[in-house]
Write a protein that holds these residues in place. Structure first.
Motif, PDB file in Angstrom:
ATOM      1  N   UNK A 170       0.770  -1.293  -0.015  1.00  0.00           N
ATOM      2  CA  UNK A 170       0.030   0.000   0.106  1.00  0.00           C
ATOM      3  C   UNK A 170       1.144   1.358  -0.139  1.00  0.00           C
ATOM      4  N   UNK A 171       0.431   2.223  -0.977  1.00  0.00           N
ATOM      5  CA  UNK A 171       1.075   3.495  -1.108  1.00  0.00           C
ATOM      6  C   UNK A 171       0.004   4.401  -0.392  1.00  0.00           C
ATOM      7  N   UNK A 172       0.297   5.453   0.485  1.00  0.00           N
ATOM      8  CA  UNK A 172      -0.752   6.624   0.887  1.00  0.00           C
ATOM      9  C   UNK A 172      -0.548   7.722   0.366  1.00  0.00           C
ATOM     10  N   UNK A 173      -1.746   8.340   0.123  1.00  0.00           N
ATOM     11  CA  UNK A 173      -1.553   9.698  -0.292  1.00  0.00           C
ATOM     12  C   UNK A 173      -2.469  10.636   0.703  1.00  0.00           C
ATOM     13  N   UNK A 174      -1.785  11.746   0.921  1.00  0.00           N
ATOM     14  CA  UNK A 174      -2.836  12.591   1.579  1.00  0.00           C
ATOM     15  C   UNK A 174      -3.502  13.572   0.630  1.00  0.00           C
ATOM     16  N   UNK A 175      -5.052  13.508   0.755  1.00  0.00           N
ATOM     17  CA  UNK A 175      -5.618  14.301   0.042  1.00  0.00           C
ATOM     18  C   UNK A 175      -6.653  15.318   0.855  1.00  0.00           C
ATOM     19  N   UNK A 176      -6.027  15.878   1.675  1.00  0.00           N
ATOM     20  CA  UNK A 176      -7.103  16.950   2.590  1.00  0.00           C
ATOM     21  C   UNK A 176      -7.565  17.608   1.901  1.00  0.00           C
ATOM     22  N   UNK A 177      -7.042  18.267   0.561  1.00  0.00           N
ATOM     23  CA  UNK A 177      -7.614  19.201  -0.397  1.00  0.00           C
ATOM     24  C   UNK A 177      -8.318  18.549  -1.324  1.00  0.00           C
TER      25      UNK A 177
END
Length: 408
Positions: A170-177
């Motif tokens: 798993x690669x994780x990506x922050x998509x707060x926006x």
């Protein structure tokens, strides 16, 4: 030779552009694994001498082996269900009417905020299992359904934990926006400042994200706000990606590519200037035919321009509850060919070699090549084109992740 495992009597779709045949094919081949990596591959007649008593030998029976599949754009961790909204739209309700009723992305935000980590883990693990059963060995998971600090951290922690306990990488990506939360209604710049000044530093401090994404669109965040997020991410040493040109051409792909973004995703309205920027900066164009299909869109991504400028094209499921509730990367192969007119070889490259590049792991995943991680999928098919041609019956017979058999 000192190998752990060896496959013989197998056709290899290496997806290695240095191989002369289509799909990088090696017919009547063999492939050897040592310590979780590919140690040798080639035609069986060229197989070096080895001690058959020290190697686990698998017979491929003339089946096809590909690299493990990679889903490089998903929103896998979320709570709630939007089937009612889907039904209401088909019965004639407008987007505005549904939004006034509290439907849409904010309904998923409410459900995700209310869910405990254990609940999110349980539902997400089932989704990840489904992808693995179709040959997926590596998945990207974005946050973006929390939209406050605690909930975004919770989502990323669940995604990280999935990667620790599940065979699939798993690669994780922050998509707060991803969208504007209700508490910031009418104040998008204030929210972007909060993302950059509070959320991003904490995500980086806790090492919960490999990359940062932003939804740049007329219903999302503008070009300047998106650039602010990407620059803040770069300053923290994080890779960047962007949701861009899905509904309009805002120049987001070019902006992100010039900042070194790994990929630009959706891109139906991308123009030649944006395509050239992707080419010049080795950014990947990630095509998401599931959302195109589910939303019944008509604006096709500029496939011919991408080909002309030799931009690598990845395919991904965009699995999410609102616009692509389609948890099948193999389905995306078919949709990529039927809707976007990709060739089967382009489509398969899109979920192997190019998907790996879109996640920044192309030096170790996405091809069958000596030194690459041993993520291998075996298929009972006559040719690699069968993977795009047919859908519904799963031809996967074996799956190996980092040298360990998970399905056999």
């Amino acid at each position: 030779m000192d190998w752990d495992q060896l496959w013989i009597d197998v056709n290899l779709a290496t997806m290695d552009p240095n191989q002369p045949n289509r799909y990088g094919a090696i017919y009547n081949g063999a492939i050897a694994i040592k310590d979780g990596k590919i140690a040798w591959l080639g035609e069986r007649k060229d197989l070096p001498a080895f001690d058959m008593h020290k190697v686990a030998i698998h017979k491929g029976n003339n089946q096809w082996m590909t690299p493990g599949l990679i889903d490089c754009h998903t929103h896998l961790v979320f709570a709630g269900n939007r089937a009612d909204e889907f039904e209401q739209r088909l019965l004639g309700a407008s987007y505005q009417e549904l939004a006034q009723q509290g439907a849409g992305i904010l309904s998923t935000v409410r459900a995700t905020r209310a869910a405990e980590e254990e609940e999110l883990f349980d539902v997400s693990r089932k989704r990840l299992n489904t992808l693995m059963q179709e040959g997926v060995t590596h998945v990207e998971i974005k946050s973006g359904y929390g939209l406050d600090l605690a909930s975004e951290l919770k989502t990323l922690k669940v995604a990280r934990y999935l990667g620790e306990v599940h065979p699939v990488t798993v690669s994780t990506t922050f998509l707060g926006a991803h969208a504007l939360p209700p508490e910031y209604a009418g104040k998008p710049q204030k929210y972007i400042d909060f993302v950059c000044q509070a959320m991003l530093p904490e995500v980086a401090k806790q090492q919960l994200a490999d990359a940062v994404d932003v939804f740049c669109e007329n219903v999302g965040f503008d070009l300047a706000q998106s650039k602010q997020v990407l620059e803040a991410a770069k300053a923290l040493g994080l890779q960047t990606k962007i949701h861009a040109e899905q509904l309009s051409n805002m120049g987001a792909s070019a902006m992100a590519a010039n900042l070194g973004a790994l990929s630009s995703d959706h891109i139906e309205f991308l123009d030649e200037t944006g395509v050239k920027a992707l080419a010049d900066n080795a950014s990947v164009a990630v095509l998401l035919p599931g959302a195109f299909y589910f939303l019944r869109e008509t604006q096709l991504p500029p496939i011919d321009l991408l080909r002309r400028h030799k931009v690598p094209m990845a395919l991904a499921s965009d699995f999410n509850p609102g616009t692509s509730p389609l948890c099948s990367l193999k389905l995306m192969l078919n949709l990529g060919c039927t809707l976007f007119r990709l060739t089967p070889e382009e489509a398969l490259a899109g979920i192997t070699r190019n998907a790996a590049q879109a996640l920044g792991v192309g030096e170790r995943k996405g091809m069958l090549r000596v030194g690459m991680e041993a993520d291998l999928a075996m298929w009972d098919i006559d040719s690699p084109a069968d993977l795009s041609y047919s859908y519904g019956v799963n031809p996967l017979t074996q799956l190996c992740i980092q040298g360990q058999l998970q399905i056999s």
